[in-house]
Design a protein around this motif. Structure first.
Motif, PDB file in Angstrom:
ATOM      1  N   VAL A 217       1.101   6.285  -0.268  1.00  0.00           N
ATOM      2  CA  VAL A 217       1.098   6.734   1.125  1.00  0.00           C
ATOM      3  C   VAL A 217       2.529   7.069   1.508  1.00  0.00           C
ATOM      4  N   ARG A 218       2.722   8.197   2.126  1.00  0.00           N
ATOM      5  CA  ARG A 218       4.068   8.593   2.563  1.00  0.00           C
ATOM      6  C   ARG A 218       4.151   8.425   4.070  1.00  0.00           C
ATOM      7  N   ILE A 219       4.947   7.460   4.542  1.00  0.00           N
ATOM      8  CA  ILE A 219       5.138   7.279   5.972  1.00  0.00           C
ATOM      9  C   ILE A 219       6.621   7.073   6.261  1.00  0.00           C
ATOM     10  N   THR A 220       7.007   7.453   7.445  1.00  0.00           N
ATOM     11  CA  THR A 220       8.401   7.307   7.862  1.00  0.00           C
ATOM     12  C   THR A 220       8.641   5.873   8.337  1.00  0.00           C
ATOM     13  N   PRO A 221       9.903   5.464   8.433  1.00  0.00           N
ATOM     14  CA  PRO A 221      10.179   4.140   8.997  1.00  0.00           C
ATOM     15  C   PRO A 221       9.591   3.967  10.404  1.00  0.00           C
ATOM     16  N   GLN A 222       9.618   5.017  11.211  1.00  0.00           N
ATOM     17  CA  GLN A 222       9.039   4.950  12.563  1.00  0.00           C
ATOM     18  C   GLN A 222       7.532   4.738  12.492  1.00  0.00           C
ATOM     19  N   GLU A 223       6.858   5.473  11.601  1.00  0.00           N
ATOM     20  CA  GLU A 223       5.411   5.304  11.448  1.00  0.00           C
ATOM     21  C   GLU A 223       5.080   3.897  10.951  1.00  0.00           C
ATOM     22  N   ARG A 224       5.921   3.361  10.084  1.00  0.00           N
ATOM     23  CA  ARG A 224       5.715   1.996   9.580  1.00  0.00           C
ATOM     24  C   ARG A 224       5.771   1.002  10.741  1.00  0.00           C
ATOM     25  N   MET A 225       6.789   1.132  11.594  1.00  0.00           N
ATOM     26  CA  MET A 225       6.920   0.243  12.763  1.00  0.00           C
ATOM     27  C   MET A 225       5.721   0.382  13.691  1.00  0.00           C
ATOM     28  N   GLU A 226       5.292   1.617  13.931  1.00  0.00           N
ATOM     29  CA  GLU A 226       4.165   1.861  14.830  1.00  0.00           C
ATOM     30  C   GLU A 226       2.856   1.298  14.264  1.00  0.00           C
ATOM     31  N   LEU A 227       2.653   1.419  12.961  1.00  0.00           N
ATOM     32  CA  LEU A 227       1.431   0.898  12.358  1.00  0.00           C
ATOM     33  C   LEU A 227       1.388  -0.627  12.441  1.00  0.00           C
ATOM     34  N   ILE A 228       2.496  -1.281  12.152  1.00  0.00           N
ATOM     35  CA  ILE A 228       2.554  -2.742  12.256  1.00  0.00           C
ATOM     36  C   ILE A 228       2.335  -3.170  13.710  1.00  0.00           C
TER      37      ILE A 228
ATOM     38  N   TYR B 224       0.800  -1.219   0.000  1.00  0.00           N
ATOM     39  CA  TYR B 224       0.000   0.000   0.000  1.00  0.00           C
ATOM     40  C   TYR B 224       0.834   1.270   0.000  1.00  0.00           C
ATOM     41  N   VAL B 225       2.028   1.215   0.513  1.00  0.00           N
ATOM     42  CA  VAL B 225       2.902   2.386   0.458  1.00  0.00           C
ATOM     43  C   VAL B 225       3.368   2.617  -0.977  1.00  0.00           C
ATOM     44  N   GLU B 226       3.522   1.531  -1.714  1.00  0.00           N
ATOM     45  CA  GLU B 226       4.035   1.629  -3.080  1.00  0.00           C
ATOM     46  C   GLU B 226       2.939   1.525  -4.142  1.00  0.00           C
ATOM     47  N   VAL B 227       1.681   1.716  -3.760  1.00  0.00           N
ATOM     48  CA  VAL B 227       0.574   1.591  -4.700  1.00  0.00           C
ATOM     49  C   VAL B 227       0.715   2.588  -5.848  1.00  0.00           C
ATOM     50  N   THR B 228       0.285   2.170  -7.015  1.00  0.00           N
ATOM     51  CA  THR B 228       0.255   3.067  -8.174  1.00  0.00           C
ATOM     52  C   THR B 228      -1.187   3.155  -8.650  1.00  0.00           C
ATOM     53  N   ASN B 229      -1.435   4.040  -9.590  1.00  0.00           N
ATOM     54  CA  ASN B 229      -2.796   4.136 -10.123  1.00  0.00           C
ATOM     55  C   ASN B 229      -2.949   3.311 -11.399  1.00  0.00           C
ATOM     56  N   GLN B 230      -1.960   2.468 -11.698  1.00  0.00           N
ATOM     57  CA  GLN B 230      -2.029   1.590 -12.861  1.00  0.00           C
ATOM     58  C   GLN B 230      -2.175   0.138 -12.400  1.00  0.00           C
ATOM     59  N   PRO B 231      -3.345  -0.484 -12.615  1.00  0.00           N
ATOM     60  CA  PRO B 231      -3.513  -1.876 -12.196  1.00  0.00           C
ATOM     61  C   PRO B 231      -2.683  -2.809 -13.079  1.00  0.00           C
ATOM     62  N   PRO B 232      -2.307  -3.975 -12.566  1.00  0.00           N
ATOM     63  CA  PRO B 232      -1.608  -4.954 -13.386  1.00  0.00           C
ATOM     64  C   PRO B 232      -2.483  -5.345 -14.587  1.00  0.00           C
ATOM     65  N   ALA B 233      -1.867  -5.786 -15.662  1.00  0.00           N
ATOM     66  CA  ALA B 233      -2.598  -6.123 -16.885  1.00  0.00           C
ATOM     67  C   ALA B 233      -3.623  -7.227 -16.666  1.00  0.00           C
ATOM     68  N   ASP B 234      -3.342  -8.143 -15.724  1.00  0.00           N
ATOM     69  CA  ASP B 234      -4.258  -9.263 -15.510  1.00  0.00           C
ATOM     70  C   ASP B 234      -5.298  -8.984 -14.422  1.00  0.00           C
TER      71      ASP B 234
END
Length: 121
Positions: free
Chosen positions: A82-93, A60-70
């Motif tokens: 989504v732009r989150i810091t490494p700290q925010e990533r750890m906290e969310l998990i 989800y952090v690396e989502v694009t607006n182009q779906p895969p062909a299949d």
């Protein structure tokens, strides 16, 4: 009673799954499951393609607006990276993992076939 159709619901009225009719309008749709016991209910994603919570977040952090062909259906136009810091990533998990408990039920047990695959990772 705590569901979206119950007396304690505080959002807009919920359409019950029973009210949906099979047809073109449902192509590419899926039901979003509860976050309860989320750390114990791998794999993730509507098609079970993501093995861990960490991989799910990366997706989800690396989502694009182009779906895969299949892909079936189309991506929601509201999806944006989504732009989150490494700290925010750890906290969310950590937060997501905190939604799980030691309570065991039929819904939180990993199927035997999947259990051995997850242990290898």
């Amino acid at each position: 009673m705590f569901r979206g159709t119950g007396p304690y619901a505080d959002g807009p009225p919920v359409v019950r799954a029973e009210d949906y009719r099979v047809g073109k309008a449902l192509v590419g749709t899926f039901r979003t499951p509860s976050l309860r016991e989320v750390a114990e209910t791998a794999p993730y994603g509507h098609n079970g393609a993501v093995a861990t919570l960490e991989d799910w977040l990366t997706h989800y952090v690396e989502v694009t607006n182009q779906p895969p062909a299949d892909a079936v259906g189309s991506l929601a136009p509201s999806l944006a990276p989504v732009r989150i810091t490494p700290q925010e990533r750890m906290e969310l998990i950590a937060f997501l993992k905190s939604l799980s408990s030691d309570y065991a039920s039929a819904w939180t047990q990993v199927p035997q076939a999947l259990s051995s695959v997850l242990k290898e990772k």
